[in-house]
Design a protein around this motif. Sequence first.
Motif, short mmCIF file in Angstrom:
data_model
loop_
_atom_site.label_atom_id
_atom_site.label_comp_id
_atom_site.label_asym_id
_atom_site.label_seq_id
_atom_site.Cartn_x
_atom_site.Cartn_y
_atom_site.Cartn_z
N ASP A 1 0.80 -1.23 0.00
CA ASP A 1 0.00 0.00 0.00
C ASP A 1 0.83 1.27 0.00
O ASP A 1 0.37 2.32 -0.44
CB ASP A 1 -0.93 0.01 1.22
N ASP A 2 2.05 1.16 0.51
CA ASP A 2 2.92 2.33 0.60
C ASP A 2 4.35 1.84 0.78
O ASP A 2 4.58 0.65 1.01
CB ASP A 2 2.51 3.23 1.78
N PHE A 3 5.32 2.76 0.69
CA PHE A 3 6.69 2.40 0.97
C PHE A 3 6.97 2.50 2.46
O PHE A 3 6.12 2.88 3.25
CB PHE A 3 7.64 3.26 0.15
N GLY A 4 8.19 2.14 2.85
CA GLY A 4 8.54 2.04 4.26
C GLY A 4 8.57 0.58 4.68
O GLY A 4 7.75 -0.23 4.24
N LEU A 5 9.52 0.24 5.52
CA LEU A 5 9.69 -1.16 5.91
C LEU A 5 8.47 -1.72 6.59
O LEU A 5 8.17 -2.92 6.46
CB LEU A 5 10.92 -1.29 6.82
N GLU A 6 7.73 -0.89 7.29
CA GLU A 6 6.52 -1.36 7.96
C GLU A 6 5.43 -1.78 6.97
O GLU A 6 4.47 -2.48 7.34
CB GLU A 6 5.98 -0.27 8.89
N ASN A 7 5.58 -1.39 5.71
CA ASN A 7 4.60 -1.74 4.68
C ASN A 7 5.06 -2.88 3.78
O ASN A 7 4.38 -3.20 2.80
CB ASN A 7 4.30 -0.51 3.83
N GLY B 1 10.84 5.28 -0.43
CA GLY B 1 9.96 6.04 -1.31
C GLY B 1 10.63 7.24 -1.93
O GLY B 1 9.97 8.21 -2.30
N GLN B 2 11.97 7.19 -2.12
CA GLN B 2 12.74 8.33 -2.59
C GLN B 2 13.32 8.14 -3.98
O GLN B 2 14.25 8.84 -4.37
CB GLN B 2 13.88 8.62 -1.60
N HIS B 3 12.81 7.17 -4.74
CA HIS B 3 13.41 6.86 -6.03
C HIS B 3 12.65 7.44 -7.21
O HIS B 3 12.80 7.00 -8.34
CB HIS B 3 13.54 5.35 -6.22
N GLY B 4 11.83 8.45 -6.96
CA GLY B 4 11.15 9.12 -8.07
C GLY B 4 9.70 8.74 -8.19
O GLY B 4 9.24 7.70 -7.70
N LYS B 5 8.96 9.58 -8.91
CA LYS B 5 7.52 9.44 -8.99
C LYS B 5 7.07 8.26 -9.82
O LYS B 5 5.91 7.85 -9.73
CB LYS B 5 6.91 10.72 -9.56
N ASN B 6 7.95 7.68 -10.65
CA ASN B 6 7.55 6.56 -11.50
C ASN B 6 7.58 5.21 -10.79
O ASN B 6 7.16 4.21 -11.35
CB ASN B 6 8.44 6.50 -12.74
N ILE B 7 8.09 5.18 -9.57
CA ILE B 7 8.13 3.94 -8.80
C ILE B 7 7.08 4.04 -7.71
O ILE B 7 7.19 4.84 -6.78
CB ILE B 7 9.52 3.69 -8.20
N PRO C 1 3.96 1.77 -5.26
CA PRO C 1 3.39 0.49 -4.83
C PRO C 1 2.09 0.22 -5.57
O PRO C 1 1.46 1.17 -6.06
CB PRO C 1 3.17 0.70 -3.33
N PRO C 2 1.67 -1.03 -5.65
CA PRO C 2 2.34 -2.22 -5.08
C PRO C 2 3.58 -2.58 -5.89
O PRO C 2 3.60 -2.43 -7.12
CB PRO C 2 1.28 -3.31 -5.19
N LEU C 3 4.61 -3.08 -5.20
CA LEU C 3 5.87 -3.37 -5.84
C LEU C 3 6.59 -4.50 -5.12
O LEU C 3 6.76 -4.46 -3.90
CB LEU C 3 6.79 -2.14 -5.85
N ILE C 4 7.02 -5.52 -5.89
CA ILE C 4 7.93 -6.54 -5.37
C ILE C 4 9.34 -5.97 -5.47
O ILE C 4 9.78 -5.63 -6.56
CB ILE C 4 7.82 -7.85 -6.17
N PRO C 5 10.09 -5.85 -4.35
CA PRO C 5 11.39 -5.19 -4.41
C PRO C 5 12.53 -6.11 -4.83
O PRO C 5 12.35 -7.31 -5.01
CB PRO C 5 11.58 -4.72 -2.97
N LEU C 6 13.69 -5.50 -4.96
CA LEU C 6 15.00 -6.09 -5.24
C LEU C 6 15.19 -6.42 -6.72
O LEU C 6 14.32 -7.01 -7.36
CB LEU C 6 15.28 -7.34 -4.40
N SER C 7 16.37 -6.06 -7.21
CA SER C 7 16.71 -6.29 -8.61
C SER C 7 17.67 -7.46 -8.81
O SER C 7 17.74 -8.01 -9.91
CB SER C 7 17.37 -5.04 -9.19
N ASP C 8 18.44 -7.82 -7.77
CA ASP C 8 19.51 -8.81 -7.94
C ASP C 8 19.09 -10.17 -7.40
O ASP C 8 18.82 -10.30 -6.20
CB ASP C 8 20.77 -8.35 -7.19
N GLY C 9 19.05 -11.16 -8.27
CA GLY C 9 18.66 -12.49 -7.83
C GLY C 9 19.08 -13.56 -8.81
O GLY C 9 19.53 -13.28 -9.93
N VAL C 10 18.93 -14.80 -8.38
CA VAL C 10 19.26 -15.95 -9.22
C VAL C 10 18.19 -17.02 -8.99
O VAL C 10 17.64 -17.14 -7.89
CB VAL C 10 20.67 -16.51 -8.89
N GLY C 11 17.87 -17.76 -10.03
CA GLY C 11 16.87 -18.80 -9.92
C GLY C 11 17.16 -19.96 -10.86
O GLY C 11 18.09 -19.91 -11.68
#
Length: 339
Positions: free
Chosen positions: A8-14, A49-55, A57-67
């Motif tokens: 619903d919003d940014f912040g670790l509590e969300n 929530g400081q990465h600009g207006k185009n980012i 929620p809702p959002l699954i975070p993190l860019s770096d991963g392996v699967g």
Amino acid sequence: MKYWSFADDFGLENLVLKTGDMPKPGPRDVLLEMQAASLNYRDLVVMRGQHGKNIRPPLIPLSDGVGVVIETGPDVTGFEPGDRVSPAFYQHWHGGPPPLDLEAGRLGGPLDGVLATHRVFSAESLVSVPAQLSATEAATLPCAGVTAWSALSEPVPVRPGETVLILGSGGVALLALSLAKASGARTIMTTSSAERAENLRSLGADLVIDRSTTDNWAREVRNATGGEGCDRVLELGGAATLASSIKAVRNGGIIILIGNVTGNNADLFLPLLLTRKLTLQSVSVGSISGFCALNRALALHEIKPVIARTIPFVSAPDAFIALEAQEGFGNICIDSFQA
């Protein structure tokens, strides 16, 4: 599947753990069962929530991963079930100049990221990872690893015998150290404590400057280079360090702008730039072809990223806390996705 989302919003509590339907790959897509993820400073900026207006929620975070590939679409070639791959940070930058809509293709904002047990990606956006790396080691590559590679490759590659100054001791800096050493460069590192300085020496840094005991590290760099300055600076600090980086580089040298952890607005004395033919080059991660080149170099030189700590998927918010507190030396990673 399960996934973490800023619902619903940014912040670790969300940041909440959710359950959803298993995604299905399209004709040219691949379904991955995720194994591990890694955090970058950028992920803290997104979380705040400081990465600009185009980012948003809702959002699954993190860019770096392996699967691991568990299903492919009927038109996919080059990947099979069981293959271990990473999705590229920029899903649509395959090589050459960046696309005009570069920001639109970033994982972890604005596109959903990798903090999920399963994710579907276009096969064209996936890269096979080096076999010698563990899942957590491989997970550090898409953003941090490719950034380090680009910083040493652009606008021209580092040459043997050159001196490279690398600011800090985070994930980008540590991999850049190993890559620079493999290229035959002399490496100078700055860091914030005696303990980190000793860790950097153990990784092969030729000279380490502890900023906690050295007021003028730019002067130390010049003294160590016979008064000339270094050939290239990997500028990971931002506003508070850029002026010193300019003083530390030689005439005709290169400053690679990577980070802004110390602020966004730098006050510069322009004559230090105007009369010295310096190159200021920004790096924004890199392309999929750059990711492939990085992996070839890692395999050839048997380079492994440094892991500070791993945290299980069910406790993912703790990884953000650990990164914000600058815990450990190396990358903060998340594993046990399928536990």
